[in-house]
Motif scaffolding. Structure first.
Motif, PDB file in Angstrom:
ATOM      1  N   ALA A 189       0.807  -0.900  -0.043  1.00 43.59           N
ATOM      2  CA  ALA A 189      -0.190   0.168   0.311  1.00 43.59           C
ATOM      3  C   ALA A 189       0.634   0.936   0.123  1.00 43.59           C
ATOM      4  O   ALA A 189       0.174   2.637  -0.179  1.00 43.59           O
ATOM      5  CB  ALA A 189      -0.557  -0.168   1.045  1.00 43.59           C
ATOM      6  N   SER A 190       2.140   1.294  -0.152  1.00 39.70           N
ATOM      7  CA  SER A 190       3.040   2.115   0.396  1.00 39.70           C
ATOM      8  C   SER A 190       3.404   2.444  -0.995  1.00 39.70           C
ATOM      9  O   SER A 190       3.657   3.778  -1.100  1.00 39.70           O
ATOM     10  CB  SER A 190       5.330   1.968   1.010  1.00 39.70           C
ATOM     11  OG  SER A 190       5.061   0.425  -0.303  1.00 39.70           O
ATOM     12  N   LEU A 191       2.465   2.102  -1.945  1.00 39.99           N
ATOM     13  CA  LEU A 191       2.903   2.946  -3.884  1.00 39.99           C
ATOM     14  C   LEU A 191       2.143   4.038  -3.737  1.00 39.99           C
ATOM     15  O   LEU A 191       2.293   4.955  -4.308  1.00 39.99           O
ATOM     16  CB  LEU A 191       2.055   1.500  -4.179  1.00 39.99           C
ATOM     17  CG  LEU A 191       2.357   0.379  -5.236  1.00 39.99           C
ATOM     18  CD1 LEU A 191       2.067  -0.507  -5.905  1.00 39.99           C
ATOM     19  CD2 LEU A 191       3.370   0.395  -5.844  1.00 39.99           C
ATOM     20  N   PHE A 192       1.367   4.571  -2.779  1.00 40.19           N
ATOM     21  CA  PHE A 192       0.445   5.741  -2.310  1.00 40.19           C
ATOM     22  C   PHE A 192       1.630   7.037  -2.324  1.00 40.19           C
ATOM     23  O   PHE A 192       1.095   7.911  -3.019  1.00 40.19           O
ATOM     24  CB  PHE A 192      -0.518   5.551  -0.644  1.00 40.19           C
ATOM     25  CG  PHE A 192      -1.325   6.899  -1.033  1.00 40.19           C
ATOM     26  CD1 PHE A 192      -1.941   6.870  -1.624  1.00 40.19           C
ATOM     27  CD2 PHE A 192      -0.860   7.489   0.277  1.00 40.19           C
ATOM     28  CE1 PHE A 192      -2.457   8.602  -1.272  1.00 40.19           C
ATOM     29  CE2 PHE A 192      -1.097   9.016   0.763  1.00 40.19           C
ATOM     30  CZ  PHE A 192      -2.112   9.424  -0.434  1.00 40.19           C
ATOM     31  N   GLU A 193       2.630   6.582  -1.412  1.00 40.01           N
ATOM     32  CA  GLU A 193       3.379   7.311  -0.874  1.00 40.01           C
ATOM     33  C   GLU A 193       4.034   7.915  -2.821  1.00 40.01           C
ATOM     34  O   GLU A 193       4.717   9.380  -2.868  1.00 40.01           O
ATOM     35  CB  GLU A 193       4.741   6.827   0.349  1.00 40.01           C
ATOM     36  CG  GLU A 193       3.924   6.991   1.267  1.00 40.01           C
ATOM     37  CD  GLU A 193       3.853   7.356   1.964  1.00 40.01           C
ATOM     38  OE1 GLU A 193       4.045   9.215   1.634  1.00 40.01           O
ATOM     39  OE2 GLU A 193       2.800   7.796   2.754  1.00 40.01           O
ATOM     40  N   LEU A 194       4.271   6.957  -3.184  1.00 37.04           N
ATOM     41  CA  LEU A 194       4.856   7.500  -4.871  1.00 37.04           C
ATOM     42  C   LEU A 194       3.566   8.417  -5.439  1.00 37.04           C
ATOM     43  O   LEU A 194       4.071   9.744  -5.639  1.00 37.04           O
ATOM     44  CB  LEU A 194       5.167   6.058  -5.738  1.00 37.04           C
ATOM     45  CG  LEU A 194       6.126   5.205  -5.666  1.00 37.04           C
ATOM     46  CD1 LEU A 194       6.616   4.812  -6.682  1.00 37.04           C
ATOM     47  CD2 LEU A 194       7.578   6.233  -5.449  1.00 37.04           C
ATOM     48  N   ALA A 195       2.498   7.931  -5.136  1.00 33.00           N
ATOM     49  CA  ALA A 195       1.793   8.244  -6.342  1.00 33.00           C
ATOM     50  C   ALA A 195       1.052  10.340  -5.299  1.00 33.00           C
ATOM     51  O   ALA A 195       1.546  11.119  -5.961  1.00 33.00           O
ATOM     52  CB  ALA A 195       0.054   7.994  -5.927  1.00 33.00           C
ATOM     53  N   ALA A 196       1.335  10.191  -3.910  1.00 31.12           N
ATOM     54  CA  ALA A 196       1.762  11.369  -3.024  1.00 31.12           C
ATOM     55  C   ALA A 196       2.224  12.279  -3.931  1.00 31.12           C
ATOM     56  O   ALA A 196       2.245  13.178  -4.032  1.00 31.12           O
ATOM     57  CB  ALA A 196       1.140  11.199  -1.817  1.00 31.12           C
ATOM     58  N   ARG A 197       3.644  11.734  -3.649  1.00 35.31           N
ATOM     59  CA  ARG A 197       4.755  13.057  -3.974  1.00 35.31           C
ATOM     60  C   ARG A 197       4.888  13.211  -5.481  1.00 35.31           C
ATOM     61  O   ARG A 197       4.880  13.887  -6.196  1.00 35.31           O
ATOM     62  CB  ARG A 197       6.275  11.611  -3.911  1.00 35.31           C
ATOM     63  CG  ARG A 197       7.398  12.149  -4.420  1.00 35.31           C
ATOM     64  CD  ARG A 197       8.646  11.760  -3.876  1.00 35.31           C
ATOM     65  NE  ARG A 197       9.222  11.180  -2.627  1.00 35.31           N
ATOM     66  CZ  ARG A 197      10.108  10.752  -2.767  1.00 35.31           C
ATOM     67  NH1 ARG A 197      10.834  10.483  -3.015  1.00 35.31           N
ATOM     68  NH2 ARG A 197      10.149  10.512  -1.082  1.00 35.31           N
ATOM     69  N   ALA A 198       4.239  12.323  -6.695  1.00 34.12           N
ATOM     70  CA  ALA A 198       4.413  12.887  -8.062  1.00 34.12           C
ATOM     71  C   ALA A 198       2.374  13.764  -8.508  1.00 34.12           C
ATOM     72  O   ALA A 198       3.680  14.490  -8.827  1.00 34.12           O
ATOM     73  CB  ALA A 198       3.672  11.300  -8.189  1.00 34.12           C
ATOM     74  N   ALA A 199       2.406  13.385  -7.365  1.00 32.10           N
ATOM     75  CA  ALA A 199       1.380  15.237  -7.067  1.00 32.10           C
ATOM     76  C   ALA A 199       1.217  15.908  -6.408  1.00 32.10           C
ATOM     77  O   ALA A 199       0.248  17.237  -6.361  1.00 32.10           O
ATOM     78  CB  ALA A 199      -0.033  14.188  -6.732  1.00 32.10           C
ATOM     79  N   GLY A 200       2.619  16.446  -5.861  1.00 34.55           N
ATOM     80  CA  GLY A 200       3.167  17.609  -5.007  1.00 34.55           C
ATOM     81  C   GLY A 200       1.950  17.377  -4.068  1.00 34.55           C
ATOM     82  O   GLY A 200       2.222  18.588  -3.058  1.00 34.55           O
TER      83      GLY A 200
END
Length: 208
Positions: A189-200
């Motif tokens: 679920a830590s894949l969310f951290e990548l999505a959050a970072r990409a979204a700024g």
């Protein structure tokens, strides 16, 4: 012998051959469900091998999981489980992306996940992984590194069968990126951290 692990069909076939040489029946029976899901009685088992051996052990499998599916001889159950895990990763990637979008637009993660879980899209995956996203709690049930192993095996099977998997290949690279960013031993679920970072998204500031 009943093997519950998720491995390559080739590895399972070698184990099956060795068992046969020793006069032991062998079933490949990978399990869908982490330890929490098994404890809740929500596991699913897919089995393959000799039909006679399956019928002999089925009463025991039924005690472990409410869903037990037999897919025939050989190692077909391994392909089914790899397809399952490929879909699991793709669904989770979809969830983390839309959660990041909702949060960037001013919606709390918890409120968004509550809505999804009450909608037609709600599922066991969105409930369990959604809670992890809402709390940013990546205590592992299945690590990102373990999911990468299943994607590697699943995409190798797709290549051998000449089946294109464009979405699966993209998610595999995102999983690899998450591992490179230090999330290998965290829950996937830590894949969310990548999505959050990409979204700024600045969670340090937002959570404070």
């Amino acid at each position: 012998m009943v093997d519950f692990s998720t491995v390559s069909a080739e590895a399972s076939a070698r184990a099956s051959t060795a068992a046969a040489e020793a006069g032991v029946a062998f079933l490949a029976a990978p399990v869908s469900g982490n330890p929490d899901m098994v404890a809740e009685g929500r596991a699913a088992i897919v089995a393959s091998g000799a039909a006679e051996a399956f019928e002999r052990v089925r009463p025991h499998l039924d005690r472990i999981a409410p869903t037990v599916t037999y897919t025939g001889p050989g190692q077909t159950s391994l392909l089914v489980k790899l397809c399952h895990n490929l879909m699991l990763g793709m669904v989770t990637q979809s969830l983390v992306e839309v959660t990041a979008l909702a949060e960037k637009g001013g919606v709390s993660r918890a409120d968004f996940i509550d809505f999804i879980n009450g909608s037609v899209l709600g599922s066991t995956v969105t409930r369990h992984k959604g809670r992890a996203l809402a709390e940013r709690d990546y205590t592992p049930t299945v690590t990102t590194t373990m999911l990468r192993k299943d994607f590697d095996l699943g995409l190798a099977a797709a290549r051998a069968l000449e089946v294109p998997m464009p979405l699966g290949a993209m998610v595999q690279q995102l999983i690899q990126t998450a591992i490179a960013h230090g999330h290998g031993e965290s829950d996937y679920a830590s894949l969310f951290e990548l999505a959050a970072r990409a979204a700024g998204l600045d969670h340090a500031e937002h959570d404070a």
